[in-house]
Design a protein around this motif. Sequence first.
Motif, PDB file in Angstrom:
ATOM      1  N   ALA A   1       0.829  -1.201   0.000  1.00 38.29           N
ATOM      2  CA  ALA A   1       0.000   0.000   0.000  1.00 38.29           C
ATOM      3  C   ALA A   1       0.868   1.257   0.000  1.00 38.29           C
ATOM      4  CB  ALA A   1      -0.931  -0.002   1.209  1.00 38.29           C
ATOM      5  N   VAL A   2       1.974   1.228   0.711  1.00 39.12           N
ATOM      6  CA  VAL A   2       2.906   2.356   0.720  1.00 39.12           C
ATOM      7  C   VAL A   2       3.446   2.602  -0.690  1.00 39.12           C
ATOM      8  CG1 VAL A   2       5.163   3.132   1.554  1.00 39.12           C
ATOM      9  CG2 VAL A   2       3.541   2.082   3.143  1.00 39.12           C
ATOM     10  N   TRP A   3       3.830   1.539  -1.375  1.00 33.77           N
ATOM     11  CA  TRP A   3       4.363   1.680  -2.730  1.00 33.77           C
ATOM     12  C   TRP A   3       3.306   2.228  -3.680  1.00 33.77           C
ATOM     13  CZ3 TRP A   3       8.772   2.252  -4.975  1.00 33.77           C
ATOM     14  CH2 TRP A   3       8.895   2.055  -6.348  1.00 33.77           C
ATOM     15  N   ARG A   4       2.075   1.750  -3.571  1.00 33.71           N
ATOM     16  CA  ARG A   4       1.005   2.252  -4.441  1.00 33.71           C
ATOM     17  C   ARG A   4       0.725   3.729  -4.162  1.00 33.71           C
ATOM     18  NH1 ARG A   4      -1.298  -2.856  -3.136  1.00 33.71           N
ATOM     19  NH2 ARG A   4      -2.699  -1.881  -1.627  1.00 33.71           N
ATOM     20  N   ALA A   5       0.741   4.127  -2.899  1.00 36.80           N
ATOM     21  CA  ALA A   5       0.519   5.535  -2.562  1.00 36.80           C
ATOM     22  C   ALA A   5       1.632   6.412  -3.122  1.00 36.80           C
ATOM     23  CB  ALA A   5       0.410   5.696  -1.047  1.00 36.80           C
ATOM     24  N   LEU A   6       2.861   5.940  -3.042  1.00 41.49           N
ATOM     25  CA  LEU A   6       3.980   6.702  -3.610  1.00 41.49           C
ATOM     26  C   LEU A   6       3.825   6.849  -5.113  1.00 41.49           C
ATOM     27  CD1 LEU A   6       6.705   8.092  -3.572  1.00 41.49           C
ATOM     28  CD2 LEU A   6       7.812   5.839  -3.421  1.00 41.49           C
ATOM     29  N   GLN A   7       3.388   5.806  -5.802  1.00 41.75           N
ATOM     30  CA  GLN A   7       3.201   5.891  -7.249  1.00 41.75           C
ATOM     31  C   GLN A   7       2.081   6.860  -7.605  1.00 41.75           C
ATOM     32  OE1 GLN A   7       5.685   4.542  -9.045  1.00 41.75           O
ATOM     33  NE2 GLN A   7       6.309   4.076  -6.948  1.00 41.75           N
ATOM     34  N   ALA A   8       1.024   6.893  -6.801  1.00 42.73           N
ATOM     35  CA  ALA A   8      -0.061   7.845  -7.039  1.00 42.73           C
ATOM     36  C   ALA A   8       0.432   9.278  -6.869  1.00 42.73           C
ATOM     37  CB  ALA A   8      -1.221   7.559  -6.084  1.00 42.73           C
ATOM     38  N   TYR A   9       1.272   9.501  -5.883  1.00 44.22           N
ATOM     39  CA  TYR A   9       1.864  10.823  -5.675  1.00 44.22           C
ATOM     40  C   TYR A   9       2.741  11.205  -6.865  1.00 44.22           C
ATOM     41  CZ  TYR A   9       4.873  14.348  -3.356  1.00 44.22           C
ATOM     42  OH  TYR A   9       5.577  15.481  -3.017  1.00 44.22           O
ATOM     43  N   ARG A  10       3.550  10.283  -7.346  1.00 40.54           N
ATOM     44  CA  ARG A  10       4.402  10.558  -8.502  1.00 40.54           C
ATOM     45  C   ARG A  10       3.576  10.943  -9.726  1.00 40.54           C
ATOM     46  NH1 ARG A  10       8.441   5.897  -9.977  1.00 40.54           N
ATOM     47  NH2 ARG A  10       9.184   7.516 -11.424  1.00 40.54           N
ATOM     48  N   ARG A  11       2.452  10.261  -9.942  1.00 43.56           N
ATOM     49  CA  ARG A  11       1.610  10.580 -11.099  1.00 43.56           C
ATOM     50  C   ARG A  11       0.998  11.965 -10.983  1.00 43.56           C
ATOM     51  NH1 ARG A  11       0.059   5.129 -10.229  1.00 43.56           N
ATOM     52  NH2 ARG A  11      -1.834   5.793  -9.136  1.00 43.56           N
ATOM     53  N   ALA A  12       0.797  12.446  -9.767  1.00 47.14           N
ATOM     54  CA  ALA A  12       0.090  13.706  -9.550  1.00 47.14           C
ATOM     55  C   ALA A  12       0.996  14.928  -9.641  1.00 47.14           C
ATOM     56  CB  ALA A  12      -0.593  13.680  -8.185  1.00 47.14           C
TER      57      ALA A  12
ATOM     58  N   THR B   1      11.387  -0.802  -0.258  1.00 43.91           N
ATOM     59  CA  THR B   1       9.997  -0.791   0.198  1.00 43.91           C
ATOM     60  C   THR B   1       9.393  -2.181   0.211  1.00 43.91           C
ATOM     61  OG1 THR B   1       9.745   1.437  -0.768  1.00 43.91           O
ATOM     62  CG2 THR B   1       7.726   0.242  -0.180  1.00 43.91           C
ATOM     63  N   LEU B   2       9.630  -2.962  -0.841  1.00 42.49           N
ATOM     64  CA  LEU B   2       8.881  -4.199  -1.036  1.00 42.49           C
ATOM     65  C   LEU B   2       9.663  -5.474  -0.754  1.00 42.49           C
ATOM     66  CD1 LEU B   2       7.045  -3.274  -4.359  1.00 42.49           C
ATOM     67  CD2 LEU B   2       6.107  -3.226  -2.044  1.00 42.49           C
TER      68      LEU B   2
ATOM     69  N   ASN C   1      14.169  -3.312  11.917  1.00 44.40           N
ATOM     70  CA  ASN C   1      13.328  -2.537  12.821  1.00 44.40           C
ATOM     71  C   ASN C   1      12.609  -1.396  12.117  1.00 44.40           C
ATOM     72  OD1 ASN C   1      13.843  -4.023  15.165  1.00 44.40           O
ATOM     73  ND2 ASN C   1      15.753  -2.914  15.542  1.00 44.40           N
ATOM     74  N   ALA C   2      13.174  -0.903  11.017  1.00 41.60           N
ATOM     75  CA  ALA C   2      12.574   0.261  10.365  1.00 41.60           C
ATOM     76  C   ALA C   2      12.891   0.269   8.878  1.00 41.60           C
ATOM     77  CB  ALA C   2      13.082   1.553  11.003  1.00 41.60           C
ATOM     78  N   CYS C   3      12.005   0.925   8.112  1.00 39.97           N
ATOM     79  CA  CYS C   3      12.224   1.207   6.695  1.00 39.97           C
ATOM     80  C   CYS C   3      12.039   2.705   6.519  1.00 39.97           C
ATOM     81  CB  CYS C   3      11.221   0.437   5.833  1.00 39.97           C
ATOM     82  SG  CYS C   3      11.284   0.881   4.070  1.00 39.97           S
TER      83      CYS C   3
END
Length: 313
Positions: free
Chosen positions: A39-50, A81-82, A88-90
């Motif tokens: 979901a994080v990756w999809r949200a980032l791609q949506a931001y890139r398109r915008a 990301t994937l 512990n963190a990304c």
Amino acid sequence: MREDIPVIRVRNDGGDEVTRDGIVLCFFMRRSHGEIAPAVWRALQAYRRAIPHQALGWYGSDDGDTLPLDDQGWENIRWQTLERPRTNACIIELEENCSGASVYHFDYHGRNLDSPLYSGDEGATSGMAFSFPTEYLLAHGPAHLRALAQELGRELPFSFGYASLAFVAPRGTWYAARRELLGPLRRYLGLDLYHLSETSGLIGAGARGAYWLTFLGQPLLGQLGGTEALRQRLSFSEVTFEPMEDERLLLTLGEWPDAIDTEKGGVPPQYRALARLLEPYLREEGGDWPPMNREFMHRWFRRLCQRAGAQSG
């Protein structure tokens, strides 16, 4: 209204611009990175398109360098990301510029909440922030930005989120000019001062305040009485309610985000009413960085809850 949005440029002692006016969109999720990575990756791609093509030009590497976000860089971000083995963190930090105040940036702090590091920690979340220049809002209009925020929010199992006018500064670089920020902070109560890594480490299932777009997930929405209770308590003509899947809600406090300029008027009643409803659930942050110490930040977080005519010090 659009004509009331201020133009702000703040420079540090060296003359570098580190903070400017813009829009920030943040989401906080009480989920481990491994659960939400797609979901994080999809949200980032949506931001890139915008946003404009190549508006994100640089990224932070594991060793502290800032590298060009070319095809190889994007492949590295996708892998982190994937596919990267869980730790512990990304942490993902993407910026328009490698220096100065980037108007487009994406920050993500994903945490493994099941790890011993976060055992018993009720404040830790996985959080993300997207930023835009004010010019993006003025060019596309508030309806476009609201629709984009909804699109991003649908992807994410948030407990709290918001979109607001803001002092845009990636990775909290406003700390370098915090004294210069005092005047604008006291005047424009509707501009957010954000630091994703700090907020996402302690907000838990709580709130950060009342914003132009306020996203309420569970358990916070249930603690507030649910959507129908909020309709009754926020019965202002400016407020719209948009139920979302999984018992979530988007509140919009007006057609345009409000800078809440104290030289022109007080806090709009719908902002004050929501701020007071959320006050018991606020999760404050702030350290000993004079003059923005904990006492100052405590007042700042409650700036919209005060009686008409009062201001934070």
